[in-house]
Design a protein around this motif. Structure first.
Motif, PDB file in Angstrom:
ATOM      1  N   GLU A  85       0.837  -1.199   0.000  1.00 28.90           N
ATOM      2  CA  GLU A  85       0.000   0.000   0.000  1.00 28.90           C
ATOM      3  C   GLU A  85       0.869   1.246   0.000  1.00 28.90           C
ATOM      4  O   GLU A  85       1.984   1.250   0.515  1.00 28.90           O
ATOM      5  CB  GLU A  85      -0.914   0.013   1.229  1.00 28.90           C
ATOM      6  CG  GLU A  85      -0.172   0.067   2.544  1.00 28.90           C
ATOM      7  CD  GLU A  85      -1.105   0.178   3.752  1.00 28.90           C
ATOM      8  OE1 GLU A  85      -2.343   0.142   3.580  1.00 28.90           O
ATOM      9  OE2 GLU A  85      -0.587   0.316   4.871  1.00 28.90           O
ATOM     10  N   TYR A  86       0.314   2.286  -0.586  1.00 23.10           N
ATOM     11  CA  TYR A  86       1.094   3.515  -0.642  1.00 23.10           C
ATOM     12  C   TYR A  86       1.022   4.221   0.701  1.00 23.10           C
ATOM     13  O   TYR A  86       0.006   4.192   1.407  1.00 23.10           O
ATOM     14  CB  TYR A  86       0.632   4.380  -1.806  1.00 23.10           C
ATOM     15  CG  TYR A  86      -0.168   5.615  -1.444  1.00 23.10           C
ATOM     16  CD1 TYR A  86      -1.534   5.543  -1.234  1.00 23.10           C
ATOM     17  CD2 TYR A  86       0.455   6.853  -1.358  1.00 23.10           C
ATOM     18  CE1 TYR A  86      -2.264   6.677  -0.930  1.00 23.10           C
ATOM     19  CE2 TYR A  86      -0.267   7.986  -1.045  1.00 23.10           C
ATOM     20  CZ  TYR A  86      -1.626   7.896  -0.830  1.00 23.10           C
ATOM     21  OH  TYR A  86      -2.343   9.012  -0.515  1.00 23.10           O
ATOM     22  N   VAL A  87       2.118   4.872   1.030  1.00 18.16           N
ATOM     23  CA  VAL A  87       2.225   5.642   2.265  1.00 18.16           C
ATOM     24  C   VAL A  87       2.211   7.132   1.946  1.00 18.16           C
ATOM     25  O   VAL A  87       1.494   7.907   2.568  1.00 18.16           O
ATOM     26  CB  VAL A  87       3.518   5.275   3.015  1.00 18.16           C
ATOM     27  CG1 VAL A  87       3.715   6.172   4.232  1.00 18.16           C
ATOM     28  CG2 VAL A  87       3.498   3.804   3.422  1.00 18.16           C
ATOM     29  N   GLY A  88       3.008   7.510   0.967  1.00 20.35           N
ATOM     30  CA  GLY A  88       3.069   8.923   0.603  1.00 20.35           C
ATOM     31  C   GLY A  88       3.850   9.104  -0.683  1.00 20.35           C
ATOM     32  O   GLY A  88       4.609   8.227  -1.092  1.00 20.35           O
ATOM     33  N   TYR A 128      -0.372  12.061   1.320  1.00 22.00           N
ATOM     34  CA  TYR A 128      -0.196  10.934   2.238  1.00 22.00           C
ATOM     35  C   TYR A 128      -1.469  10.099   2.303  1.00 22.00           C
ATOM     36  O   TYR A 128      -2.580  10.607   2.132  1.00 22.00           O
ATOM     37  CB  TYR A 128       0.137  11.456   3.640  1.00 22.00           C
ATOM     38  CG  TYR A 128       1.405  12.275   3.684  1.00 22.00           C
ATOM     39  CD1 TYR A 128       1.361  13.660   3.559  1.00 22.00           C
ATOM     40  CD2 TYR A 128       2.646  11.658   3.830  1.00 22.00           C
ATOM     41  CE1 TYR A 128       2.527  14.416   3.581  1.00 22.00           C
ATOM     42  CE2 TYR A 128       3.807  12.403   3.866  1.00 22.00           C
ATOM     43  CZ  TYR A 128       3.738  13.785   3.730  1.00 22.00           C
ATOM     44  OH  TYR A 128       4.898  14.531   3.748  1.00 22.00           O
ATOM     45  N   SER A 129      -1.264   8.822   2.622  1.00 20.40           N
ATOM     46  CA  SER A 129      -2.409   7.960   2.865  1.00 20.40           C
ATOM     47  C   SER A 129      -3.072   8.388   4.166  1.00 20.40           C
ATOM     48  O   SER A 129      -2.491   9.132   4.968  1.00 20.40           O
ATOM     49  CB  SER A 129      -1.959   6.500   2.977  1.00 20.40           C
ATOM     50  OG  SER A 129      -1.151   6.327   4.134  1.00 20.40           O
ATOM     51  N   HIS A 130      -4.265   7.906   4.365  1.00 20.25           N
ATOM     52  CA  HIS A 130      -4.998   8.264   5.577  1.00 20.25           C
ATOM     53  C   HIS A 130      -4.233   7.825   6.825  1.00 20.25           C
ATOM     54  O   HIS A 130      -4.176   8.565   7.821  1.00 20.25           O
ATOM     55  CB  HIS A 130      -6.376   7.604   5.552  1.00 20.25           C
ATOM     56  CG  HIS A 130      -7.180   7.886   6.775  1.00 20.25           C
ATOM     57  ND1 HIS A 130      -7.755   9.124   7.021  1.00 20.25           N
ATOM     58  CD2 HIS A 130      -7.502   7.104   7.836  1.00 20.25           C
ATOM     59  CE1 HIS A 130      -8.398   9.079   8.173  1.00 20.25           C
ATOM     60  NE2 HIS A 130      -8.267   7.872   8.688  1.00 20.25           N
ATOM     61  N   SER A 131      -3.612   6.655   6.766  1.00 22.95           N
ATOM     62  CA  SER A 131      -2.909   6.153   7.950  1.00 22.95           C
ATOM     63  C   SER A 131      -1.625   6.921   8.229  1.00 22.95           C
ATOM     64  O   SER A 131      -1.135   6.935   9.363  1.00 22.95           O
ATOM     65  CB  SER A 131      -2.606   4.664   7.776  1.00 22.95           C
ATOM     66  OG  SER A 131      -1.763   4.455   6.654  1.00 22.95           O
ATOM     67  N   LYS A 180      -1.111  10.260   7.222  1.00 26.50           N
ATOM     68  CA  LYS A 180      -1.361  11.701   7.320  1.00 26.50           C
ATOM     69  C   LYS A 180      -1.238  12.159   8.767  1.00 26.50           C
ATOM     70  O   LYS A 180      -1.743  11.513   9.678  1.00 26.50           O
ATOM     71  CB  LYS A 180      -2.744  12.025   6.765  1.00 26.50           C
ATOM     72  CG  LYS A 180      -2.984  13.489   6.490  1.00 26.50           C
ATOM     73  CD  LYS A 180      -4.341  13.688   5.883  1.00 26.50           C
ATOM     74  CE  LYS A 180      -4.585  15.113   5.451  1.00 26.50           C
ATOM     75  NZ  LYS A 180      -4.270  16.127   6.420  1.00 26.50           N
ATOM     76  N   THR A 235      -1.101   6.663  -6.995  1.00 27.15           N
ATOM     77  CA  THR A 235      -0.962   5.915  -5.750  1.00 27.15           C
ATOM     78  C   THR A 235      -0.902   4.412  -5.952  1.00 27.15           C
ATOM     79  O   THR A 235      -0.692   3.679  -4.994  1.00 27.15           O
ATOM     80  CB  THR A 235      -2.138   6.240  -4.806  1.00 27.15           C
ATOM     81  OG1 THR A 235      -3.363   5.835  -5.443  1.00 27.15           O
ATOM     82  CG2 THR A 235      -2.201   7.716  -4.492  1.00 27.15           C
TER      83      THR A 235
END
Length: 126
Positions: A46-49, A60-63, A65, A108
């Protein structure tokens, strides 16, 4: 393609901070969008940023951010991921990835990036 090597992954306790680095070579670094992805055991990558090549804008991803910050140094061909307030669910192999910047928006998807580093392990204990 860009050659990428990550470093900085290690064991850290929950609530701690950690900075990952990625060094690029083999291409004009500023021409590339740079992204951080992660993959936890049994889960999809999964993408992070992402940090744009020309403008340095980030997303950024929700997790990630409000906890993670991406920065890049085009003169040094490096991109960093500063991670704060780490949680056990942040445990994963973290990958640096590069994509030639062709448009202004952020990509993303894993499939959009054609250069990847080998990854660096981050383990966060509770």
């Amino acid at each position: 393609q860009v050659h990428l090597v990550e470093s900085g992954g290690r064991f850290v306790r929950a609530g701690g901070s950690l900075t990952l680095s990625c060094v690029a070579s083999g291409a004009t670094f500023s021409d590339y969008d740079m992204a951080w992805f992660r993959q936890a055991p049994g889960k999809e990558r999964e993408y992070v940023g992402i940090c744009k090549g020309s403008s340095g804008r980030t997303v950024y991803s929700h997790s990630a951010k409000d906890r993670f910050v991406i920065s890049r140094d085009n003169a040094q061909n490096t991109v960093s991921l500063q991670m704060n307030s780490l949680k056990p669910e942040d445990t994963a192999v973290y990958y640096c990835a590069a994509k030639l910047e062709t448009r202004s928006w952020f990509y993303t998807g894993v499939e959009e990036y054609d250069s990847w580093g080998p990854g660096t392990q981050v383990t966060v204990s509770s």
